[in-house]
Structure formats: C-alpha cells, structure tokens
Design an enzyme around this catalytic site. Structure first.
Site, mmCIF file in Angstrom:
data_model
loop_
_atom_site.group_PDB
_atom_site.id
_atom_site.type_symbol
_atom_site.label_atom_id
_atom_site.label_comp_id
_atom_site.label_asym_id
_atom_site.label_seq_id
_atom_site.Cartn_x
_atom_site.Cartn_y
_atom_site.Cartn_z
ATOM 1 N N TYR A 5 -9.684 5.340 6.909
ATOM 2 C CA TYR A 5 -9.858 5.781 8.295
ATOM 3 C C TYR A 5 -10.943 6.849 8.276
ATOM 4 C CZ TYR A 5 -5.598 3.404 9.833
ATOM 5 O OH TYR A 5 -4.656 2.452 10.151
ATOM 6 N N PRO A 26 -4.769 0.363 18.660
ATOM 7 C CA PRO A 26 -4.383 -0.108 17.325
ATOM 8 C C PRO A 26 -4.520 0.918 16.200
ATOM 9 C CG PRO A 26 -6.497 -1.041 17.983
ATOM 10 C CD PRO A 26 -5.984 -0.289 19.158
ATOM 11 N N HIS A 53 0.847 -1.202 0.000
ATOM 12 C CA HIS A 53 0.000 0.000 0.000
ATOM 13 C C HIS A 53 0.877 1.245 0.000
ATOM 14 C CE1 HIS A 53 -3.993 -1.859 1.608
ATOM 15 N NE2 HIS A 53 -3.456 -2.549 0.634
ATOM 16 N N TYR A 84 3.326 6.858 10.216
ATOM 17 C CA TYR A 84 2.554 5.649 9.876
ATOM 18 C C TYR A 84 3.437 4.649 9.118
ATOM 19 C CZ TYR A 84 -1.611 2.894 8.759
ATOM 20 O OH TYR A 84 -2.540 1.891 8.675
ATOM 21 N N LYS A 120 0.716 0.150 15.248
ATOM 22 C CA LYS A 120 2.100 0.142 15.731
ATOM 23 C C LYS A 120 2.486 -1.061 16.594
ATOM 24 C CE LYS A 120 3.525 3.676 13.711
ATOM 25 N NZ LYS A 120 3.884 3.201 12.416
#
Ligand SMILES: Cc1cc2nc3c(=O)[nH]c(=O)nc-3n(C[C@H](O)[C@H](O)[C@H](O)COP(=O)(O)OP(=O)(O)OC[C@H]3O[C@@H](n4cnc5c(N)ncnc54)[C@H](O)[C@@H]3O)c2cc1C
Length: 384
Positions: free
Chosen positions: A194, A287, A72, A377, A291
C-alpha cells in the site's frame, strides 16, 4: 413455486447464504439476472479475512483456499523512501488469504450444484412482495415464488434495497477512483504493498503466482483506454518506488483494465417484514480496506442463523436483532475502509499530505498504531 427462503442474487452473499441454509436444513431458491458464466468470471475482490476463511472451512469450502490460495502474514505500508512490513500474525495472531472472488464464486457454484440447489439464472423483471417474488424466467415465462422469508443479496443495483421503505441512508462519494489492471506477470512482491505517493495512491496486489493485480489512484471519470500500457507501468513504477533499496517492479502483458469509483454507503435497517438485506445490497465500502466481500460473508453468517431459527422453529429473536447485530460490524468496517482510504489517497492539499505522512509514520512505527490496523485488516471475529 414455493420455497422457505427466496434469495435474490447469486453473488457471494446469496450463494453462501443458500449453502449455510442448506446445511441447517432450510431450502432456498436463488434468482440471478446474469448468466452462470458471467457470475463465475466477474473479477472483483481478492482478500479473505481470517474469520471468512474459518467460516468457509467450517462448511466444507476451505480445501481449495488452503491448496491454491496464498497465505499472507501482513502487508507493506510505504511512502517515498520507506517501506514497512506490518506482521498481523505477530501483532494480533490473525492473518489473511489472497484468494480471488472469482474462485470463491466458483467454489460456491460447484457446492450448490452438488447439493442440487435450484438457481435460476438470466431472470428479468424481479419484483419483491411481502411473502413472494415475481419474475420472468430465462424462457420468458412469468413466475411467482412464494417464500417464508426473502433475502436481498442483489448488490448495490438490485431492487431489494429500494424495497425497504423509509430506510435511513448514509453516503460518502470520494473525489477519486481506482484504475485497476490485471497482468500476466509474477507479482514483484510477496505481500501487498500500500503506497502513499505525491502523485496518488498505488497498490500492488496479486491473484496468483503468475497473475498480478495493481491499482492507481486516478481522477473520477478517467477512461481506462486513454492510458497506454507503458504509461500505466511507468506510473506504477514511480509510485511503488521501483529502484528504491534495490526493489524492482516487473511489468508484463496487461489483460484487463477497469476504473472503479469509490464510495461509502450504509442503509439501515437491513430488514423490512420478511425481507432481509445482506452484502452490497445494504452497504458499500471503498476497496482500500479489502472489506466488501468479507462483510458480505459476515452478514450471511448472522442471517443464516436468524433465518434457520425463524423458518424451522418460528423463533424470531435472531431475526429481530439481525439488522442491529450486522450493523455493528458494518460501521466498524465502514470506518476502517474510510480511514485507510483517506490516509493513503492524496487530495492535492499540502496540509492533508503532511497529516497523512504523520499518520502513516505513527501506524508503521508504533505498536499501538500497527495493532489497530492489523486487527481491523485481518478482521474481527464473526459476530463482532
Ligand atoms: C466493479 C466492482 C469491483 C470491486 N472490486 C473490489 C476490490 O478490488 N476489492 C474488494 O475488497 N472489493 C471489491 N468490490 C466489492 C466486492 O466485490 C463486493 O463487496 C461483493 O461482491 C459483495 O457481494 P454481494 O454478494 O453482496 O454482491 P454482488 O457480488 O454484487 O452480487 C449481487 C448479485 O445480484 C445480482 N443481481 C442484481 N440485480 C438483480 C436482480 N434484479 N435480480 C436478481 N439478481 C440480481 C447481480 O448480478 C449479482 O450477481 C468490488 C465491487 C464491484 C462492483
């Protein structure tokens, strides 16, 4: 029994540590309370950071990630009426892979078996002492394992954490949980979504081309069985914006439902004499920033080097620095996970909601904001 490093826990931290130690010529014995089948099938995290993949590849564990994982470039950030793509490759030259923790576990178990690694499953009554561990093996026999060092990789409920006296602990419990489902249906998105929504956060994630993983923010204490499948899909459709700009959420058979409470926890120091903590044994993150698994990998990347120097050369310098070195990344990831969580989960307070929307718009529309999210991220280099 005697070994160089006794490892408590056969999760990703414990198994990867034993793999890295073996590559450095250090032998270890792994003790695990659960069965091999249980450990290999446990459904948890699913995102590997750039540097986690680099590390796994460097020690011969990258083939299946490249062949079966899903690369991704970034994620989608969304709020009602708007969806923005953040391209991590363009922003920071790094990316992530969708590759389930179950697959990481299977790869590690296979690699350790190929090496002839001693893993004792289904042990009980594990007790830690300064230079040895006692336990009862699967057949009911009491055992003593002497070791130069002990690695506590036994997660948040194991005994290692308690074996560090006078540790400082930092904890934050969030007033909501994640209701997660696994569904036998192709993901309705190419990358993770998200979504902020007045009803609460939602996340569209995936495990493979045919299995979707989706989450809803729910109040703590929610019973997953109290939600019908129809209610779950309806709420996901609302929060993820089904019908907006032609996007559709395709429902499918739900194969697993679970509720995960959210908390941040850090314990310091991560060392006491010969005992070293790694992964969830030392810290827990909510979550939202993906991480937990990556931090476990980063910890053992540092710890393996420290233990190889200690055991083979009697050089304690890296071991002495381990806790401080590891905690730099732990606190960075703890902050990022808290930041993502508090930006995306609704509290019911209209003032908070306006702040969250302002923050989301800034992150999505400003290169500085987007770069900060992307750098954290996709993950900082190992050793940060
Ligand atoms: C229910 C759950 C869901 C999660 N979902 C997500 C997610 O969606 N996304 C995300 O990014 N992260 C998620 N995480 C976090 C992520 O899975 C962890 O950060 C990661 O597993 C940490 O690896 P670890 O090896 O440190 O610990 P663990 O994976 O917990 O492994 C610890 C091991 O030690 C064993 N053990 C415990 N006690 C003993 C003992 N006394 N003796 C010997 N062995 C013992 C345990 O059985 C286990 O196998 C989730 C965690 C949990 C608990």
């Amino acid at each position: 029994m005697r070994t160089q490093v006794a490892i408590i826990g056969a999760g990703p931290a414990g198994l990867l540590l034993s793999h890295l130690l073996a590559q450095g010529g250090v032998e270890s014995v792994v003790l695990e309370t659960r069965s091999e089948e249980y450990v290999a099938a446990r459904i948890r995290a699913g995102i590997l950071e750039h540097s986690s993949v680099e590390l796994l590849e460097s020690v011969g564990l990258g083939d299946r990630i490249r062949a079966e994982g899903d690369h991704h470039r970034g994620i989608y950030l969304q709020w009602p009426g708007e969806r923005h793509h953040l391209d991590f490759v363009d922003l920071v030259g790094r990316s992530v892979w969708v590759y389930g923790q179950t697959e990481v576990q299977k790869d590690l178990i296979k690699a350790r078996a190929a090496d002839g690694q001693e893993i004792h499953y289904e042990v009980t009554e594990v007790e830690l002492h300064d230079d040895h561990v006692t336990f009862t093996d699967k057949s009911g026999q009491s055992q003593r394992l002497d070791a130069t060092a002990i690695a506590g990789c036994d997660g948040s409920f194991g005994p290692s954490r308690q074996a560090v006296p006078a540790a400082e602990t930092y904890e934050k419990v969030y007033p909501y949980s994640w209701f997660g489902i696994l569904a036998d249906v192709a993901p309705s998105t190419d990358e993770l979504i998200y979504a902020w929504h007045p009803n609460g956060f939602a996340l569209h994630s995936m495990r493979s081309a045919t299995v979707s993983r989706l989450y809803l923010q729910v109040p703590n204490g929610t019973d997953p069985q109290s939600w019908s499948d129809d209610r779950i899909w309806d709420e996901l459709a609302t929060r993820l914006g089904h019908g907006q700009n032609g996007w559709k959420l395709t429902p499918g058979p739900i194969t697993d439902k679970s509720v995960l409470p959210m908390r941040s926890y850090v314990q310091t120091p991560m060392r006491h004499h010969n005992l070293f903590l790694a992964g969830d044994a030392a810290h827990i993150v909510p979550p939202t920033g993906a991480k937990g698994l990556n931090l476990a990998i980063a910890d053992v990347a540092l710890l393996s080097k420290a233990l190889i120097a200690k055991v083979k050369e009697g050089d304690e310098r890296l071991a002495d620095r381990y806790s401080d070195d590891a905690q730099r990344r732990v606190w960075r990831c703890t902050h990022f996970s808290w930041w993502m969580t508090t930006m995306l989960h609704t509290s019911g307070d209209p003032f908070d909601a306006q702040l969250q929307l302002s923050q989301l718009k800034w992150v999505a529309n400003s290169e500085a904001g987007a770069t900060g999210l992307a750098e954290n991220y996709a993950g900082l280099p190992i050793g940060y």
